[in-house]
Design a protein around this motif. Structure first.
Motif, mmCIF file in Angstrom:
data_model
loop_
_atom_site.group_PDB
_atom_site.id
_atom_site.type_symbol
_atom_site.label_atom_id
_atom_site.label_comp_id
_atom_site.label_asym_id
_atom_site.label_seq_id
_atom_site.Cartn_x
_atom_site.Cartn_y
_atom_site.Cartn_z
ATOM 1 N N LYS A 3 0.969 -1.060 0.017
ATOM 2 C CA LYS A 3 -0.230 -0.065 0.019
ATOM 3 C C LYS A 3 0.754 1.394 -0.035
ATOM 4 C CE LYS A 3 -3.684 -2.108 2.587
ATOM 5 N NZ LYS A 3 -4.504 -1.980 4.028
ATOM 6 N N GLU A 170 -4.079 5.778 3.123
ATOM 7 C CA GLU A 170 -3.907 5.253 1.802
ATOM 8 C C GLU A 170 -3.842 6.311 1.003
ATOM 9 O OE1 GLU A 170 -4.990 1.365 0.315
ATOM 10 O OE2 GLU A 170 -5.641 0.937 2.220
ATOM 11 N N VAL A 171 -2.826 6.555 -0.056
ATOM 12 C CA VAL A 171 -2.536 7.509 -1.103
ATOM 13 C C VAL A 171 -2.439 6.773 -2.528
ATOM 14 C CG1 VAL A 171 -1.960 9.258 0.441
ATOM 15 C CG2 VAL A 171 -0.306 7.742 -0.962
ATOM 16 N N GLU A 172 -2.430 7.521 -3.615
ATOM 17 C CA GLU A 172 -2.198 6.965 -5.149
ATOM 18 C C GLU A 172 -0.874 6.232 -4.836
ATOM 19 O OE1 GLU A 172 -2.566 9.753 -8.121
ATOM 20 O OE2 GLU A 172 -4.081 10.824 -7.037
ATOM 21 N N ASP A 173 -0.962 5.160 -5.827
ATOM 22 C CA ASP A 173 0.485 4.374 -6.001
ATOM 23 C C ASP A 173 1.468 5.311 -6.393
ATOM 24 O OD1 ASP A 173 -0.683 1.991 -5.241
ATOM 25 O OD2 ASP A 173 -0.840 1.196 -7.177
ATOM 26 N N LEU A 175 3.007 7.541 -4.412
ATOM 27 C CA LEU A 175 2.873 8.698 -3.568
ATOM 28 C C LEU A 175 3.195 8.240 -2.209
ATOM 29 C CD1 LEU A 175 0.352 11.139 -5.289
ATOM 30 C CD2 LEU A 175 2.380 11.026 -5.765
ATOM 31 N N LYS A 305 1.563 18.263 -5.405
ATOM 32 C CA LYS A 305 1.362 16.851 -5.513
ATOM 33 C C LYS A 305 2.512 16.295 -6.577
ATOM 34 C CE LYS A 305 -2.213 13.516 -6.780
ATOM 35 N NZ LYS A 305 -3.660 13.371 -6.977
ATOM 36 N N SER A 328 1.258 13.823 -1.597
ATOM 37 C CA SER A 328 0.045 13.251 -2.275
ATOM 38 C C SER A 328 -1.347 13.992 -2.195
ATOM 39 C CB SER A 328 -0.015 12.011 -1.203
ATOM 40 O OG SER A 328 -0.329 12.377 0.266
ATOM 41 N N LYS A 329 -1.070 15.282 -1.788
ATOM 42 C CA LYS A 329 -2.284 16.156 -1.830
ATOM 43 C C LYS A 329 -2.368 16.983 -2.921
ATOM 44 C CE LYS A 329 -3.700 18.388 1.648
ATOM 45 N NZ LYS A 329 -5.328 18.225 1.367
#
Length: 329
Positions: A3, A170-173, A175, A305, A328-329
């Motif tokens: 993750k 959890e964030v995008e892969d 990141l 980001k 990640s934002k």
């Protein structure tokens, strides 16, 4: 695939009262010029009467939750990094957990001095990555003015109060957290500590009269430690992430002393334009230092980001900590 875990939201708070160097000139034998030259500090914020670490933590936490768009009920873990908890027990984290309504969360305090927030990010991110929890709330908060000897000019000019918080999930892969380096050297514990109030030296007339419930610091030894460890831990975290200092878009160091920050940037061969500095406004807020800096960077649109952010701290213990993230934002 593992993750990807990162920061979903940020929040911070500093007390309204500002204590300037000129104010300190009236309290101890010092000067604005002396403080600025040696530390870079001009102001620090001081908690109001009756305002405790948990109070500041709650405000920062609620702002972080709002920024992340996450409800208190979604939080499954609360960590408060602090050296100035409301009480020896219960933990400040439990007080915060109750007041914000995070009824599904485990909660505990973490003691790593000024490294505390980055330690907390390391712990929480790995707990989320393992699948134990889905979302965590981490807070770095200090009311150091309550354990300050205002007659000791070597320490009272340095520290301030405040709190910063982050929601972890959890964030995008690709990141989020990419590399972590946490460490300690307990042989240096004697250089920065609060001598009394624990089981070694319980509170007594003797300890109070000797001012042993205040911060005691060997500034020269802490300075020497910080100068050599900041660059080392940063490079180790970067290596774990498969990155070089040149890949970093923003360095957010612990805000203890401008000379230490400049030294870290020099060792990493990073221009100061890539280094976040706000030590002049808040002084050393210990575990709150890095999250407050992150909040400011976000508010000013500096965090982008996908950008590479390097967090680096050191503190009582002696401890050190660094984490590399793809924002990640």
């Amino acid at each position: 695939m593992e993750k990807a875990v990162g920061i979903l939201g940020l929040g911070c708070y500093v007390p309204e009262k500002v204590l300037t160097n000129h104010d300190l000139e009236k309290i101890v034998e010092t000067s604005d010029e002396w403080i600025v030259e040696r530390t870079g500090i001009k102001n620090r914020h001081i908690a109001a009467e009756g305002e405790a670490t948990s109070d500041m933590s709650v405000i920062a936490a609620e702002r972080a939750l709002a920024d992340a768009g996450v409800s208190p009920e979604e939080i499954e873990l609360v960590i408060v990094a602090t050296a100035s908890a409301d009480h020896a027990f219960p933990s400040t984290a439990c007080l915060v957990q109750d007041r914000i309504g995070a009824k599904n969360a485990a909660a505990f305090d973490l003691s790593a001095g000024c490294s505390g927030f980055v330690y907390s990010l390391g712990v929480a991110s790995q707990m989320v990555k393992s699948g134990l929890y889905k979302k965590a709330l981490i807070i770095g908060a200090e009311t150091l003015s309550r354990i300050m000897n205002w007659e000791d000019r070597n320490t009272c000019v340095l520290f301030g109060d405040g709190a910063g918080a982050a929601v972890i999930g959890e964030v995008e892969d690709g990141l989020g957290v990419l590399g972590i380096d946490l460490g300690s050297d307990g042989s240096g514990g004697k250089y920065l500590f609060q001598p009394a109030g624990g089981s070694r030296r319980p509170a007594s007339h003797e300890t109070v009269d000797a001012r042993e419930h205040f911060i005691h610091m060997n500034g020269n030894e802490v300075f020497k430690f910080a100068i050599q460890i900041m660059g080392k831990t940063a490079k180790r975290a970067l290596a774990k992430a498969g990155l070089e200092p040149a890949d970093v878009d923003l360095l957010v160091p612990h805000q203890a002393n401008i000379r230490i920050i400049n030294s870290a940037a020099k060792r990493l061969k990073m221009p100061m334009e890539k280094v976040w500095v706000n030590v002049d406004k808040y002084g050393n807020t210990s575990a709150a230092s890095i999250p407050i800096a992150l909040c400011e960077a976000q508010e000013q649109g500096v965090l982008k980001k996908g950008g590479t952010v390097l967090l680096v701290g050191f503190g009582a213990g002696l401890t050190w900590s660094s984490i590399v993230l793809k924002w990640s934002k």
